[in-house]
Design an enzyme around this catalytic site. Structure first.
Site, short mmCIF file in Angstrom:
data_model
loop_
_atom_site.label_atom_id
_atom_site.label_comp_id
_atom_site.label_asym_id
_atom_site.label_seq_id
_atom_site.Cartn_x
_atom_site.Cartn_y
_atom_site.Cartn_z
N LYS A 10 0.82 -1.21 0.00
CA LYS A 10 0.00 0.00 0.00
C LYS A 10 0.86 1.28 0.00
O LYS A 10 2.07 1.21 0.24
CB LYS A 10 -0.94 -0.04 1.21
N TYR A 50 -12.26 -2.81 -4.18
CA TYR A 50 -12.81 -2.98 -2.83
C TYR A 50 -14.35 -2.97 -2.83
O TYR A 50 -14.95 -2.66 -1.80
CB TYR A 50 -12.27 -1.89 -1.91
N ASN A 113 -2.16 0.30 6.59
CA ASN A 113 -1.70 -0.97 7.18
C ASN A 113 -0.76 -1.76 6.28
O ASN A 113 -0.70 -2.98 6.34
CB ASN A 113 -2.89 -1.80 7.68
P1 CMP Z 1 -7.37 -4.78 3.35
O1 CMP Z 1 -6.84 -6.16 3.56
O2 CMP Z 1 -6.75 -4.00 2.26
O3 CMP Z 1 -8.95 -4.86 3.10
C1 CMP Z 1 -9.82 -3.79 3.41
C2 CMP Z 1 -9.14 -2.69 4.18
O4 CMP Z 1 -9.98 -1.80 4.85
C3 CMP Z 1 -8.29 -3.31 5.27
O5 CMP Z 1 -7.17 -3.96 4.71
C4 CMP Z 1 -8.00 -2.07 6.13
O6 CMP Z 1 -6.83 -1.36 5.68
C5 CMP Z 1 -9.22 -1.18 5.87
N1 CMP Z 1 -10.05 -1.01 7.07
C6 CMP Z 1 -10.29 0.15 7.70
N2 CMP Z 1 -11.10 -0.03 8.76
C7 CMP Z 1 -11.38 -1.35 8.81
C8 CMP Z 1 -12.15 -2.17 9.69
N3 CMP Z 1 -12.82 -1.67 10.73
N4 CMP Z 1 -12.18 -3.52 9.45
C9 CMP Z 1 -11.54 -4.05 8.39
N5 CMP Z 1 -10.79 -3.32 7.52
C10 CMP Z 1 -10.70 -1.98 7.73
#
Ligand code: CMP
Length: 140
Positions: A10, A50, A113
């Site tokens: 990311k 997404y 993240n």
């Molecule tokens: P990712 O694996 O990229 O999939 C969806 C992303 O949403 C996740 O990683 C996080 O970076 C982001 N995100 C933000 N808030 C939340 C949440 N409460 N639960 C899950 N994903 C979240």
């Protein structure tokens, strides 16, 4: 079984200049990078990727973050690749990520993240096809 999974480094981790460090972790775990491309995603591309999260309260922030800078997108292949990649990444929330995982070492928040990885075989197939045509994938 030998699997393929989609991985995204990311914008936060690309900005930290740790693409190579992250690739080394994949390779040390026996995962092969069989396709890769750097891209600055458009809003439309990030929303499409997404789409399953479209009704979630964090959707707008997620799309905003994922379009805030370039990302590195790759297909990883190897035995049990989906689970292995998720183990290497650690918990979605870096505050809960185990020591030695990517999110523990490189991530700041649940939005920033560091990385994404497919969560199951069906989503892995969809996500790989979202970013790569068959002739851009180079298994060996
Ligand atoms: P990712 O694996 O990229 O999939 C969806 C992303 O949403 C996740 O990683 C996080 O970076 C982001 N995100 C933000 N808030 C939340 C949440 N409460 N639960 C899950 N994903 C979240």
């Amino acid at each position: 079984a030998v699997e393929r999974t989609l991985s995204i480094i990311k914008p936060d981790a690309v900005a930290k200049n740790v693409i190579g460090e992250i690739y080394a972790r994949f390779e040390k775990a026996g995962l092969k990078i069989i396709a890769a491309r750097m891209a600055h995603l458009s809003r439309e591309q990030a929303e499409g990727f997404y789409a399953v999260h479209k009704e979630r309260p964090f959707f707008n922030d997620l799309v905003g973050f994922m379009t805030s800078g370039p990302v590195m997108i790759q297909v990883l292949e190897g035995e049990d690749a989906i689970r292995k990649n998720r183990e290497i990444m650690g918990a979605t929330n870096p505050k809960e990520a185990a020591a030695g995982t990517l999110r523990h070492d490189y991530a700041e928040s649940i939005d920033a993240n560091a990385c994404h990885g497919s969560d199951a075989p069906e989503t892995a197939a969809q996500e790989v096809a979202y970013f790569f045509a068959d002739d851009e994938i180079c298994p060996r």
